[in-house]
Design an enzyme around this catalytic site. Structure first.
Site, PDB file in Angstrom:
ATOM      1  N   GLU A   3      10.437  40.661  -6.837  1.00 24.12           N
ATOM      2  CA  GLU A   3       9.016  40.702  -7.143  1.00 24.12           C
ATOM      3  C   GLU A   3       8.722  42.094  -7.721  1.00 24.12           C
ATOM      4  OE1 GLU A   3       6.119  41.193  -4.007  1.00 24.12           O
ATOM      5  OE2 GLU A   3       4.822  39.709  -4.956  1.00 24.12           O
ATOM      6  N   CYS A  18      -0.165  38.684  -5.973  1.00 19.23           N
ATOM      7  CA  CYS A  18       0.882  37.938  -5.274  1.00 19.23           C
ATOM      8  C   CYS A  18       1.207  36.659  -6.035  1.00 19.23           C
ATOM      9  CB  CYS A  18       0.437  37.639  -3.858  1.00 19.23           C
ATOM     10  SG  CYS A  18      -1.176  36.861  -3.793  1.00 19.23           S
ATOM     11  N   GLU A  48       0.656  36.493   4.588  1.00 15.57           N
ATOM     12  CA  GLU A  48       0.568  36.172   3.150  1.00 15.57           C
ATOM     13  C   GLU A  48       1.392  37.226   2.433  1.00 15.57           C
ATOM     14  OE1 GLU A  48      -2.218  33.004   3.417  1.00 15.57           O
ATOM     15  OE2 GLU A  48      -1.456  33.853   1.565  1.00 15.57           O
ATOM     16  N   LYS A 101      -7.641  46.936   8.858  1.00 15.59           N
ATOM     17  CA  LYS A 101      -6.955  48.139   8.369  1.00 15.59           C
ATOM     18  C   LYS A 101      -6.665  47.883   6.890  1.00 15.59           C
ATOM     19  CE  LYS A 101      -3.581  50.063   7.168  1.00 15.59           C
ATOM     20  NZ  LYS A 101      -3.413  50.822   5.900  1.00 15.59           N
ATOM     21  N   THR A 133       6.762  41.374   1.802  1.00 15.72           N
ATOM     22  CA  THR A 133       7.588  40.592   2.717  1.00 15.72           C
ATOM     23  C   THR A 133       8.273  41.517   3.724  1.00 15.72           C
ATOM     24  OG1 THR A 133       7.818  38.804   1.140  1.00 15.72           O
ATOM     25  CG2 THR A 133       9.561  38.985   2.779  1.00 15.72           C
ATOM     26  N   GLY A 156       5.804  42.410   6.296  1.00  8.56           N
ATOM     27  CA  GLY A 156       5.540  41.162   7.021  1.00  8.56           C
ATOM     28  C   GLY A 156       6.604  40.916   8.087  1.00  8.56           C
TER      29      GLY A 156
HETATM   30  P1  NAP Z   1       2.554  46.701   1.764  1.00  9.96           P
HETATM   31  O1  NAP Z   1       3.216  47.980   1.525  1.00  9.96           O
HETATM   32  O2  NAP Z   1       3.241  45.703   2.621  1.00  9.96           O
HETATM   33  O3  NAP Z   1       1.118  47.081   2.361  1.00  9.96           O
HETATM   34  C1  NAP Z   1       0.187  46.087   2.766  1.00  9.96           C
HETATM   35  C2  NAP Z   1      -0.659  46.645   3.888  1.00  9.96           C
HETATM   36  O4  NAP Z   1       0.186  46.936   4.991  1.00  9.96           O
HETATM   37  C3  NAP Z   1      -1.361  47.965   3.546  1.00  9.96           C
HETATM   38  O5  NAP Z   1      -2.600  48.015   4.224  1.00  9.96           O
HETATM   39  C4  NAP Z   1      -0.424  49.001   4.130  1.00  9.96           C
HETATM   40  O6  NAP Z   1      -1.089  50.209   4.434  1.00  9.96           O
HETATM   41  C5  NAP Z   1       0.018  48.296   5.381  1.00  9.96           C
HETATM   42  N1  NAP Z   1       1.292  48.749   5.938  1.00  9.96           N
HETATM   43  C6  NAP Z   1       2.276  49.463   5.339  1.00  9.96           C
HETATM   44  N2  NAP Z   1       3.283  49.696   6.217  1.00  9.96           N
HETATM   45  C7  NAP Z   1       2.928  49.104   7.381  1.00  9.96           C
HETATM   46  C8  NAP Z   1       3.543  48.965   8.661  1.00  9.96           C
HETATM   47  N3  NAP Z   1       4.735  49.487   8.918  1.00  9.96           N
HETATM   48  N4  NAP Z   1       2.895  48.275   9.632  1.00  9.96           N
HETATM   49  C9  NAP Z   1       1.699  47.718   9.382  1.00  9.96           C
HETATM   50  N5  NAP Z   1       1.053  47.825   8.203  1.00  9.96           N
HETATM   51  C10 NAP Z   1       1.659  48.493   7.210  1.00  9.96           C
HETATM   52  O7  NAP Z   1       2.193  45.916   0.444  1.00  9.96           O
HETATM   53  P2  NAP Z   1       1.465  46.504  -0.829  1.00  9.96           P
HETATM   54  O8  NAP Z   1       2.467  47.266  -1.589  1.00  9.96           O
HETATM   55  O9  NAP Z   1       0.201  47.163  -0.436  1.00  9.96           O
HETATM   56  O10 NAP Z   1       1.065  45.160  -1.569  1.00  9.96           O
HETATM   57  C11 NAP Z   1       1.936  44.522  -2.395  1.00  9.96           C
HETATM   58  C12 NAP Z   1       2.581  43.327  -1.727  1.00  9.96           C
HETATM   59  O11 NAP Z   1       1.598  42.491  -1.148  1.00  9.96           O
HETATM   60  C13 NAP Z   1       3.313  42.453  -2.698  1.00  9.96           C
HETATM   61  O12 NAP Z   1       4.539  42.052  -2.134  1.00  9.96           O
HETATM   62  C14 NAP Z   1       2.409  41.248  -2.855  1.00  9.96           C
HETATM   63  O13 NAP Z   1       3.018  40.073  -3.264  1.00  9.96           O
HETATM   64  C15 NAP Z   1       1.834  41.139  -1.515  1.00  9.96           C
HETATM   65  N6  NAP Z   1       0.561  40.418  -1.563  1.00  9.96           N
HETATM   66  C16 NAP Z   1       0.529  39.142  -1.102  1.00  9.96           C
HETATM   67  C17 NAP Z   1      -0.643  38.409  -1.178  1.00  9.96           C
HETATM   68  C18 NAP Z   1      -0.699  36.999  -0.693  1.00  9.96           C
HETATM   69  O14 NAP Z   1      -1.794  36.471  -0.542  1.00  9.96           O
HETATM   70  N7  NAP Z   1       0.425  36.357  -0.461  1.00  9.96           N
HETATM   71  C19 NAP Z   1      -1.784  38.980  -1.714  1.00  9.96           C
HETATM   72  C20 NAP Z   1      -1.708  40.284  -2.182  1.00  9.96           C
HETATM   73  C21 NAP Z   1      -0.518  40.993  -2.082  1.00  9.96           C
HETATM   74  P3  NAP Z   1      -1.032  51.469   3.412  1.00  9.96           P
HETATM   75  O15 NAP Z   1      -1.151  50.896   2.039  1.00  9.96           O
HETATM   76  O16 NAP Z   1      -2.188  52.279   3.831  1.00  9.96           O
HETATM   77  O17 NAP Z   1       0.267  52.119   3.670  1.00  9.96           O
END
Ligand code: NAP
Length: 498
Positions: free
Chosen positions: A394, A296, A262, A186, A241, A244
């Site tokens: 962050e 990240c 992650e 997804k 987070t 997560g």
């Molecule tokens: P996010 O809002 O947590 O979204 C990540 C993924 O989760 C997207 O595919 C999103 O789908 C999906 N998602 C959203 N709500 C969900 C839910 N309730 N249940 C299951 N899945 C759900 O994060 P983001 O804003 O896209 O990315 C930024 C964050 O990712 C930052 O905190 C960054 O540090 C972290 N990150 C970490 C790493 C690592 O390797 N540690 C790498 C990259 C990014 P939709 O976008 O379609 O809503």
């Protein structure tokens, strides 16, 4: 016919995608329109799948796992599929990079470099497929022999974010597939195109139907349903987070699926007075500006020895002012667009908070109007104190906070003063200081006199609230296995009933 070369322009109309399930493109009913964050025009249409679509994809992945069409192959055969995938990616590199630019806003030259890294991920994954092995215990006495088998965990759900849609995918998929697992992905709804394209690429490379499936849609519907799915054996989640944490609850409330997480980071870069300040400033500018700070592992806190702090900040600000921010389709661009409207507002609000909380703006600090799309100039704040929101949260944008220290202990304590533990970097010519800091700062990835270097041989992952588990390399492939201990009696059993 679209041009994917250096002369590439915007498409005349958005490209429509299906979703990829059980080896075929499937037509979506409702569609999501993605506008290019760098230009503001529609570029792709991807399906808003239903939970029924997700259930069908999970069932396909389950069939493909249970009938051993993938897990039952020799590792060498899985490796051959991964190597053919690498070859196709090499051929389609510029095309994949193009869609990545249009949906994400990253510069085209960066996107092409990322696809090269993805090719390497498939090559390393192919090696891992052949090298994955268990263990044996010849130490249990003459009457018992012990073996430890590594078995694929089963059906994996993979949820990926929008910042590196294809790179994060490729740091996981080759290792998931190397282990013998099948997968339902997804991607983020705003950056699904390249994840979908990998479906037809893997199929052309010989992956059996049902081994790799992609179900597109929003996180709140499809993502949430995947985390709660009772027939998914493991979930690998990369993102914030907060989501997560919700994955942990969903796993506990459904089937205790295994989790790989992650998550976020607030990554320190420690600069000692004895370092090459020009090198360190270049590293710091790169560390916060690469991918518009939407990494990240972006180094968002520079912790610099007080005796050189002013000189270092001057060098750094001068370097940041030279960064080329602009149209992501231009090959000379170094920093492209902010990927989503929401993220753009978040970053600008943190710049306002930094000013309001008393930090000193040294570089950048404003949006850039290029007549379409959303751009923010790389920004440096000095005089940041640990209580400020720009010091703790962050931001996920090109906003760097500078702190000053006097002793090694103070530098380590500032570096560790965060709930996160994803990445860190130290710059010094003194080997003792480099090793002390490397061993004491709690982070899953560490760089000495460099930043964001490495390859898919090396594991990725975080300490503390940056996540659980590791991706990539042999550590990564092992995450997608379960360990089974096998005990074999040798010779005649010593009877219990006399
Ligand atoms: P996010 O809002 O947590 O979204 C990540 C993924 O989760 C997207 O595919 C999103 O789908 C999906 N998602 C959203 N709500 C969900 C839910 N309730 N249940 C299951 N899945 C759900 O994060 P983001 O804003 O896209 O990315 C930024 C964050 O990712 C930052 O905190 C960054 O540090 C972290 N990150 C970490 C790493 C690592 O390797 N540690 C790498 C990259 C990014 P939709 O976008 O379609 O809503």
């Amino acid at each position: 016919m679209l041009d994917f070369t250096d002369r590439a322009t915007l498409p005349d109309a958005p490209r429509e995608f299906g979703f990829w399930s059980d080896g075929y493109w499937r037509k979506g009913v409702a569609m999501f329109e993605r506008r290019s964050p760098g230009h503001g025009v529609p570029v792709t249409l991807t399906p808003r799948c239903t939970v029924d679509d997700l259930n069908a994809a999970v069932a396909a992945a389950r069939r493909a796992f249970e009938d051993r069409r993938w897990a039952g192959l020799p590792g060498a055969d899985r490796a051959a599929v991964l190597l053919r995938t690498a070859d196709i990616l090499r051929r389609r590199r510029d095309e994949i990079a193009y869609w990545e630019v249009l949906e994400n806003g990253k510069p085209i030259s960066q996107a092409r470099g990322e696809i090269d890294h993805c090719i390497a991920c498939f090559e390393v994954g192919a090696g891992a497929a052949r090298l994955l092995h268990g263990d044996s215990f010849n130490s249990l006495g003459d009457g018992l022999f012990g073996m430890v088998l590594r078995e694929p965990v089963g059906v994996v759900g993979l949820i990926t974010p929008w910042n590196f849609p294809f790179l994060i995918l490729c740091e996981r998929i080759p290792f998931i597939l190397a282990s013998g697992c099948t997968v339902v992905v997804k991607p983020s709804e705003v950056t699904s195109a390249t994840t979908l394209l990998l479906g037809e690429i893997l199929s052309e490379a010989g992956a059996p139907d049902g081994v790799y499936n992609v179900v597109t849609g929003s996180g709140r519907t499809i993502g949430q349903a995947l985390t709660e799915h009772p027939d998914v054996d493991m979930l690998s989640f990369t993102g914030s987070t907060s989501v997560g944490r919700s994955c942990v609850h969903a796993a506990a409330d459904s089937n205790f699926k295994k989790l790989g997480l992650e998550l976020g980071g607030k990554n320190p870069i420690i600069v000692f007075a004895d370092s090459d300040l020009e090198d360190a400033a270049d590293g710091a500018a790169f560390g916060i500006s690469f991918n518009t700070g939407q990494c990240c592992v972006s180094s968002s806190r520079v912790i610099v020895e007080r005796s050189v702090a002013r000189e270092f900040e001057e060098i750094l600000a001068a370097k940041m002012a030279k960064i080329i921010v602009g149209d992501p389709l231009q090959t000379k661009t170094q920093v492209g667009a902010i990927t989503t409207d929401a993220q753009n507002s978040t970053i600008l609000s943190y710049i306002d908070k930094g000013k309001a909380e008393g930090a000193t703006l040294v570089a950048g600090g404003q949006a850039l109007d290029l007549g379409g799309g959303q751009y923010i100039v790389p920004t440096l704040f000095s005089g940041v104190t640990p209580g400020m929101s720009i010091a703790r949260d962050e931001i996920f944008g090109p906003v760097l906070s500078s702190f000053h220290f006097d002793t090694v202990e103070e530098a380590i304590s500032l570096a560790n003063d965060t709930v996160y533990g994803l990445a860190a970097s130290v710059w010094t010519k003194n080997i003792d200081k480099a090793l002390v800091v490397t061993r004491r700062v709690r982070a899953g990835r560490f760089w000495v006199n460099t930043i964001m270097a490495g390859g898919p041989e090396m594991p990725l992952g975080g300490f503390k609230q940056s996540g659980w588990g590791r991706e990539a390399g042999m550590y990564g492939v092992e995450e997608y296995t379960q360990v089974k201990s096998v005990h074999i009696e040798v010779g005649k059993r010593a009877h219990w009933i006399k």
